[in-house]
Design an enzyme around this catalytic site. Structure first.
Site, PDB file in Angstrom:
ATOM      1  N   ARG A 185      52.588-100.817  45.348  1.00 25.46           N
ATOM      2  CA  ARG A 185      53.671-100.114  44.658  1.00 25.46           C
ATOM      3  C   ARG A 185      53.659 -98.663  45.107  1.00 25.46           C
ATOM      4  O   ARG A 185      52.665 -97.965  44.960  1.00 25.46           O
ATOM      5  CB  ARG A 185      53.524-100.173  43.130  1.00 25.46           C
ATOM      6  CG  ARG A 185      54.852 -99.846  42.407  1.00 25.46           C
ATOM      7  CD  ARG A 185      54.672 -99.665  40.897  1.00 25.46           C
ATOM      8  NE  ARG A 185      53.884 -98.499  40.632  1.00 25.46           N
ATOM      9  CZ  ARG A 185      52.900 -98.436  39.728  1.00 25.46           C
ATOM     10  NH1 ARG A 185      52.604 -99.471  38.994  1.00 25.46           N
ATOM     11  NH2 ARG A 185      52.208 -97.325  39.572  1.00 25.46           N
ATOM     12  N   GLU A 201      52.388 -91.442  45.171  1.00 28.03           N
ATOM     13  CA  GLU A 201      51.238 -92.098  45.801  1.00 28.03           C
ATOM     14  C   GLU A 201      51.615 -93.516  46.171  1.00 28.03           C
ATOM     15  O   GLU A 201      52.615 -94.064  45.717  1.00 28.03           O
ATOM     16  CB  GLU A 201      50.022 -92.117  44.862  1.00 28.03           C
ATOM     17  CG  GLU A 201      50.250 -92.958  43.624  1.00 28.03           C
ATOM     18  CD  GLU A 201      48.977 -93.424  42.935  1.00 28.03           C
ATOM     19  OE1 GLU A 201      47.888 -93.323  43.522  1.00 28.03           O
ATOM     20  OE2 GLU A 201      49.083 -93.917  41.802  1.00 28.03           O
ATOM     21  N   ASN A 203      50.082 -97.214  45.939  1.00 25.75           N
ATOM     22  CA  ASN A 203      49.032 -98.012  45.308  1.00 25.75           C
ATOM     23  C   ASN A 203      48.818 -99.286  46.099  1.00 25.75           C
ATOM     24  O   ASN A 203      49.775-100.035  46.342  1.00 25.75           O
ATOM     25  CB  ASN A 203      49.445 -98.382  43.878  1.00 25.75           C
ATOM     26  CG  ASN A 203      49.644 -97.155  43.001  1.00 25.75           C
ATOM     27  OD1 ASN A 203      48.680 -96.534  42.566  1.00 25.75           O
ATOM     28  ND2 ASN A 203      50.899 -96.782  42.763  1.00 25.75           N
ATOM     29  N   SER A 208      50.098-101.985  38.652  1.00 30.23           N
ATOM     30  CA  SER A 208      50.412-102.479  37.314  1.00 30.23           C
ATOM     31  C   SER A 208      51.908-102.748  37.132  1.00 30.23           C
ATOM     32  O   SER A 208      52.753-102.184  37.826  1.00 30.23           O
ATOM     33  CB  SER A 208      49.923-101.490  36.262  1.00 30.23           C
ATOM     34  OG  SER A 208      50.384-100.215  36.558  1.00 30.23           O
ATOM     35  N   LYS A 346      43.928 -91.298  48.105  1.00 30.93           N
ATOM     36  CA  LYS A 346      44.717 -90.067  48.162  1.00 30.93           C
ATOM     37  C   LYS A 346      44.356 -89.251  49.389  1.00 30.93           C
ATOM     38  O   LYS A 346      45.196 -88.568  49.965  1.00 30.93           O
ATOM     39  CB  LYS A 346      44.528 -89.297  46.862  1.00 30.93           C
ATOM     40  CG  LYS A 346      45.131 -90.121  45.718  1.00 30.93           C
ATOM     41  CD  LYS A 346      45.018 -89.536  44.362  1.00 30.93           C
ATOM     42  CE  LYS A 346      45.827 -90.350  43.372  1.00 30.93           C
ATOM     43  NZ  LYS A 346      45.339 -91.722  43.152  1.00 30.93           N
ATOM     44  N   LYS A 400      44.029 -83.424  42.973  1.00 33.65           N
ATOM     45  CA  LYS A 400      43.726 -84.834  42.740  1.00 33.65           C
ATOM     46  C   LYS A 400      42.369 -85.242  43.307  1.00 33.65           C
ATOM     47  O   LYS A 400      42.122 -85.043  44.489  1.00 33.65           O
ATOM     48  CB  LYS A 400      44.789 -85.722  43.392  1.00 33.65           C
ATOM     49  CG  LYS A 400      46.188 -85.524  42.855  1.00 33.65           C
ATOM     50  CD  LYS A 400      47.132 -86.571  43.434  1.00 33.65           C
ATOM     51  CE  LYS A 400      48.515 -86.451  42.835  1.00 33.65           C
ATOM     52  NZ  LYS A 400      49.397 -87.547  43.265  1.00 33.65           N
ATOM     53  N   GLU A 404      41.873 -93.673  40.899  1.00 34.80           N
ATOM     54  CA  GLU A 404      43.080 -94.413  40.552  1.00 34.80           C
ATOM     55  C   GLU A 404      43.076 -94.666  39.057  1.00 34.80           C
ATOM     56  O   GLU A 404      42.018 -94.633  38.424  1.00 34.80           O
ATOM     57  CB  GLU A 404      43.087 -95.779  41.256  1.00 34.80           C
ATOM     58  CG  GLU A 404      43.072 -95.719  42.760  1.00 34.80           C
ATOM     59  CD  GLU A 404      44.302 -95.084  43.336  1.00 34.80           C
ATOM     60  OE1 GLU A 404      45.395 -95.278  42.772  1.00 34.80           O
ATOM     61  OE2 GLU A 404      44.185 -94.370  44.339  1.00 34.80           O
ATOM     62  N   GLY A 405      44.255 -94.978  38.551  1.00 36.12           N
ATOM     63  CA  GLY A 405      44.296 -95.479  37.184  1.00 36.12           C
ATOM     64  C   GLY A 405      44.647 -94.443  36.136  1.00 36.12           C
ATOM     65  O   GLY A 405      44.708 -94.746  34.951  1.00 36.12           O
ATOM     66  N   ARG A 487      59.038 -95.607  35.171  1.00 39.57           N
ATOM     67  CA  ARG A 487      58.275 -95.148  34.011  1.00 39.57           C
ATOM     68  C   ARG A 487      58.835 -93.795  33.593  1.00 39.57           C
ATOM     69  O   ARG A 487      59.058 -92.930  34.433  1.00 39.57           O
ATOM     70  CB  ARG A 487      56.779 -95.024  34.351  1.00 39.57           C
ATOM     71  CG  ARG A 487      56.083 -96.371  34.424  1.00 39.57           C
ATOM     72  CD  ARG A 487      54.673 -96.241  34.940  1.00 39.57           C
ATOM     73  NE  ARG A 487      54.680 -95.696  36.291  1.00 39.57           N
ATOM     74  CZ  ARG A 487      53.592 -95.240  36.901  1.00 39.57           C
ATOM     75  NH1 ARG A 487      52.430 -95.220  36.276  1.00 39.57           N
ATOM     76  NH2 ARG A 487      53.662 -94.790  38.142  1.00 39.57           N
TER      77      ARG A 487
HETATM   78  P1  ADP Z   1      46.819 -92.322  39.753  1.00 40.35           P
HETATM   79  O1  ADP Z   1      46.187 -92.983  40.908  1.00 40.35           O
HETATM   80  O2  ADP Z   1      45.845 -91.891  38.714  1.00 40.35           O
HETATM   81  O3  ADP Z   1      47.970 -93.115  39.207  1.00 40.35           O
HETATM   82  P2  ADP Z   1      48.847 -90.442  40.670  1.00 40.35           P
HETATM   83  O4  ADP Z   1      48.801 -89.733  41.943  1.00 40.35           O
HETATM   84  O5  ADP Z   1      49.847 -91.531  40.551  1.00 40.35           O
HETATM   85  O6  ADP Z   1      47.378 -90.953  40.338  1.00 40.35           O
HETATM   86  O7  ADP Z   1      49.102 -89.397  39.512  1.00 40.35           O
HETATM   87  C1  ADP Z   1      49.199 -89.764  38.170  1.00 40.35           C
HETATM   88  C2  ADP Z   1      50.446 -89.190  37.532  1.00 40.35           C
HETATM   89  O8  ADP Z   1      50.468 -87.777  37.672  1.00 40.35           O
HETATM   90  C3  ADP Z   1      51.728 -89.679  38.155  1.00 40.35           C
HETATM   91  O9  ADP Z   1      52.148 -90.877  37.567  1.00 40.35           O
HETATM   92  C4  ADP Z   1      52.680 -88.531  37.874  1.00 40.35           C
HETATM   93  O10 ADP Z   1      53.188 -88.621  36.553  1.00 40.35           O
HETATM   94  C5  ADP Z   1      51.781 -87.314  37.920  1.00 40.35           C
HETATM   95  N1  ADP Z   1      51.805 -86.692  39.240  1.00 40.35           N
HETATM   96  C6  ADP Z   1      51.037 -87.032  40.284  1.00 40.35           C
HETATM   97  N2  ADP Z   1      51.331 -86.286  41.354  1.00 40.35           N
HETATM   98  C7  ADP Z   1      52.302 -85.444  40.972  1.00 40.35           C
HETATM   99  C8  ADP Z   1      53.032 -84.404  41.634  1.00 40.35           C
HETATM  100  N3  ADP Z   1      52.790 -84.081  42.896  1.00 40.35           N
HETATM  101  N4  ADP Z   1      53.982 -83.756  40.932  1.00 40.35           N
HETATM  102  C9  ADP Z   1      54.230 -84.056  39.642  1.00 40.35           C
HETATM  103  N5  ADP Z   1      53.580 -85.010  38.955  1.00 40.35           N
HETATM  104  C10 ADP Z   1      52.615 -85.706  39.610  1.00 40.35           C
HETATM  105 MG    MG Z   2      49.740 -93.447  39.994  1.00 43.13          MG
END
Ligand code: ADP
Ligand code: MG
Length: 511
Positions: A185, A201, A203, A208, A346, A400, A404-405, A487
C-alpha cells in the site's frame, strides 16, 4: 491485514484461518492514524480552511445545508449497513471481544460521507501503483543495494540490523525467491501548497485495512444511492474498490503457483489473535524439509502472509527471530520476503529519492519521472545544511525512525530537540532516522462517526493505494492497482480526548 478479512475466510485453502478470520480483530483506535494529535507534541497544522482557499476542490459538504434530522438519518442508515456487512471492530469494553467470534462488536470509526479528492490525482496514484510494485521487486533482487543503503542504519538500529542479518544469510546461501508475492500500500497526501500528490511511504509488510477499504467504499456508495439527490452527490463518483478480493486473488494465485494442492496458506499474527500461527508457534512446530518445504504443525505451507513481524514488539525473544529465519529459508512464498520487507524501509525510500538511484532499477524514463513526481523531500541526517534548516524550522519537517505501524515519528519542536541531542551525542545514532518534508494537506469538512455518534470537524486525509504483484521467475502474473483506503483525521488538536488522536476509515469522492 487488519479487519474485514471476511472474503478470505471463505477460501477453503486457508487451512490455518478457521475461527478468527471471521472475527474482525480489535483495532486500537490510535492504529488508524499515526500523527500525534496531542497538542503539546504536534506541530500546529498549517492548514487552510476549505472555504477560504483557492482550490480546484469544491467543498462537497456544506455543514449548514444539512439539518441534524437528516444527518441522523444518514447515521442510522450507516450503522445498519455497517452491522449487516461486517464493517465492525471488536469492542474492547467487552472482555470476550477479540477472542470469542461475534461477541462485542462495534461499527468501525468512519467518515459518514466520502471525502472529495481530485480525479487527476486519483488517476496519478493508480497509474504509479504497478510501477512501484515493479520497483520493489527490482530492489529486492539487488542485495548489494539493500545492504549498502542500510549499512549505517544497521549500526544505529538493532531491529533493522536483525532483519539485515537474515537478509545477508539468504544472500550468502544464494537463496532465490522464484515466486514473489507483494501486497503493498502506497500512502499519499495531497500537498496544498505545491498542489502535488506526495508519497508518505510505501508499505510492503502487513498493509492494513484492505478488507475495510472495500467495505467503507461500499457503505458510502450505498448511502449516496439512497440519499444522493438530497446530498447533491452521485454514487458513481466514488470509485469502485475491490481491495479485499484482489488481495485474496493474489494470494490464491501464489498458492496455485506453488503447486502443492495439499499445502496451506499460513497467516502469521500477533499473539492476541487466535487460530492462526504466531512466530513463536512457527518456531515450535515448524521445520524445513530437505526439499525446502515449510511444514508447520504437520501441514505443508505454500504461502506465508505476515500480519505481524514488522515491529520489534513482534520479536520478544530469539524464538521469533528463529521462526522468521526458518520461514525465509523455506521454499514457501513469503508475503513479504525479507528483501521485500527491507525494500519498504524508510531509509530505502530516502535513498531512492537521491539523484540517479531510480535509474539503477528502472529503464523507462516516463516511469522514472512518474515515480519521482510523487517523492517528497527526503534526507539523511548526515546533510548539515538540512539539519540546520530543520533546527530553524522544525515544523516543516518530520523525523522518522526505521519503524512501521505508527506512533514513531517526531514532529514540531521535538524535531529540533532530537536533532540538537543527536548533534551533542555524536554521529552514529543519526543513521537511525531520516528527515522528510512535512506535507500540508487541505482541510475539509467531515462528519466523523464513532460509537454511534457523529460530530462535525475539519479534517485532513491520506490516500492509500493498494498494489498486488505476483511473479514466478520471468513471468509476471499480477501487477496491478488493487483498491484503496482513505484515512481521515481531525486537523485540529482539540483537547479532551474526544477528537484528539482520532482518525476514521474513509473513501473518496472524485471531483
Ligand atoms: P508508519 O510506518 O508508522 O505508518 P508513516 O511514514 O506512514 O509511518 O507515518 C505515519 C503517519 O504520520 C502518516 O500516516 C501521516 O499521517 C503522518 N506523516 C508521515 N509523514 C508525513 C509527512 N511527510 N507530512 C505530514 N504527515 C506525515
Ligand atoms: Mg504509514
Amino acid at each position: 491485514m487488519v479487519g474485514g478479512c471476511s472474503s478470505l475466510s471463505s477460501s477453503t485453502f486457508i487451512a490455518t484461518t478457521t475461527l478468527s478470520s471471521s472475527l474482525t480483530p480489535l483495532i486500537p483506535r490510535s492504529f488508524l492514524f499515526q500523527t500525534p494529535l496531542n497538542p503539546r507534541k504536534a506541530a500546529p497544522l498549517r492548514c487552510v480552511s476549505s472555504l477560504t482557499m483557492e482550490s480546484q476542490q469544491k467543498p462537497i459538504l456544506d455543514f449548514e445545508k444539512f439539518d441534524d434530522g437528516f444527518v441522523q438519518k444518514l447515521v442510522y442508515d450507516a450503522l445498519v449497513w455497517s452491522s449487516l456487512h461486517g464493517l465492525v471492530v471488536g469492542d474492547k469494553t467487552y472482555q470476550k471481544s477479540g477472542t470469542v467470534p461475534g461477541v462485542g462488536m462495534m461499527h468501525a470509526p468512519i467518515a459518514l460521507l466520502p471525502t472529495p479528492f481530485p480525479e487527476s490525482y486519483w488517476n496519478q496514484a493508480c497509474e504509479v501503483a504497478p510501477i512501484f510494485n515493479e520497483l520493489v521487486d527490482r530492489i529486492s533482487l539487488d542485495g548489494k543495494f539493500i545492504q549498502e543503503s542500510l549499512s549505517r542504519t544497521k549500526k544505529a538500529d538493532v531491529f533493522t540490523s536483525r532483519l539485515l542479518d537474515i537478509h545477508s544469510k539468504m544472500l550468502k546461501s544464494n537463496k532465490r525467491e522464484d515466486i514473489r508475492l507483494g501486497l503493498h500500500r502506497s500512502d499519499y497526501m495531497l500537498d496544498e501548497e505545491t498542489k502535488s500528490l506526495l508519497q508518505i511511504e510505501m508499505n510492503t509488510i502487513s498493509c492494513s485495512f484492505p478488507g475495510f477499504g472495500r467495505l467503507v467504499t461500499e457503505l458510502h456508495q450505498s448511502l449516496l444511492r439512497s440519499h444522493g439527490d438530497r446530498l447533491g452527490l452521485d454514487s458513481e463518483r466514488v470509485p469502485r474498490n475491490a481491495s479485499t478480493s484482489q488481495f485474496a486473488d493474489a494470494m490464491a494465485k501464489a498458492w496455485l503457483e506453488y503447486n502443492n494442492p495439499r499445502a496451506v496458506v499460513m497467516v502469521v499474527v500477533q499473539p492476541d489473535e487466535r487460530n492462526m500461527k504466531t512466530l513463536a508457534e512457527v518456531e515450535n512446530e515448524g521445520r524445513v524439509q530437505v526439499d525446502g518445504t515449510l511444514v508447520v504443525g504437520g501441514q505443508a505451507v505454500s504461502v506465508v502472509y505476515y500480519r505481524s513481524g514488522y515491529t520489534p514488539r513482534d520479536y520478544p525473544s530469539e524464538s521469533e527471530w528463529n521462526a522468521r529465519l526458518l520461514i525465509e529459508q523455506s521454499s514457501a512464498v513469503k508475503c513479504p520476503s525479507i528483501a521485500y520487507h527491507l525494500a519498504g524501509t524508510k531509509k530505502i525510500q530516502q535513498e531512492l529519492a537521491k539523484p540517479g538511484v531510480l535509474e539503477r532499477f528502472m529503464d523507462n524514463k516516463d516511469d522514472i519521472a512518474k515515480l519521482r513526481k510523487c517523492f517528497a523531500g527526503l534526507w539523511s541526517l548526515d546533510d548539515p545544511e538540512i539539519i540546520k534548516k530543520a533546527i530553524e524550522k522544525p515544523e516543516l519537517f518530520v523525523m522518522k525512525p526505521q519503524r512501521e505501524g505508527g506512533g514513531n515519528n517526531i514532529y514540531g519542536d521535538d524535531v529540533r530537540e532530537n536533532l540538537l541531542r543527536l548533534q551533542r551525542e555524536g554521529e552514529e545514532e543519526n543513521a537511525a532516522y531520516i528527515l522528510m518534508q512535512r506535507i500540508f494537506p487541505k482541510v475539509s469538512n467531515v462528519f466523523l462517526l464513532r460509537e454511534g455518534v457523529y460530530h462535525k470537524d475539519q479534517a485532513i486525509s491520506e490516500l492509500g493505494v493498494y498494489g498486488a504483484y505476483l511473479r514466478n521467475k520471468e513471468r509476471v502474473i499480477i501487477n496491478e492497482q488493487s483498491g484503496y483506503l482513505m484515512r481521515t483525521k481531525v486537523s485540529s488538536s482539540d483537547e479532551g480526548g474526544v477528537a484528539a488522536g482520532y482518525a476514521v476509515l474513509d473513501s473518496i469522492y472524485l471531483n
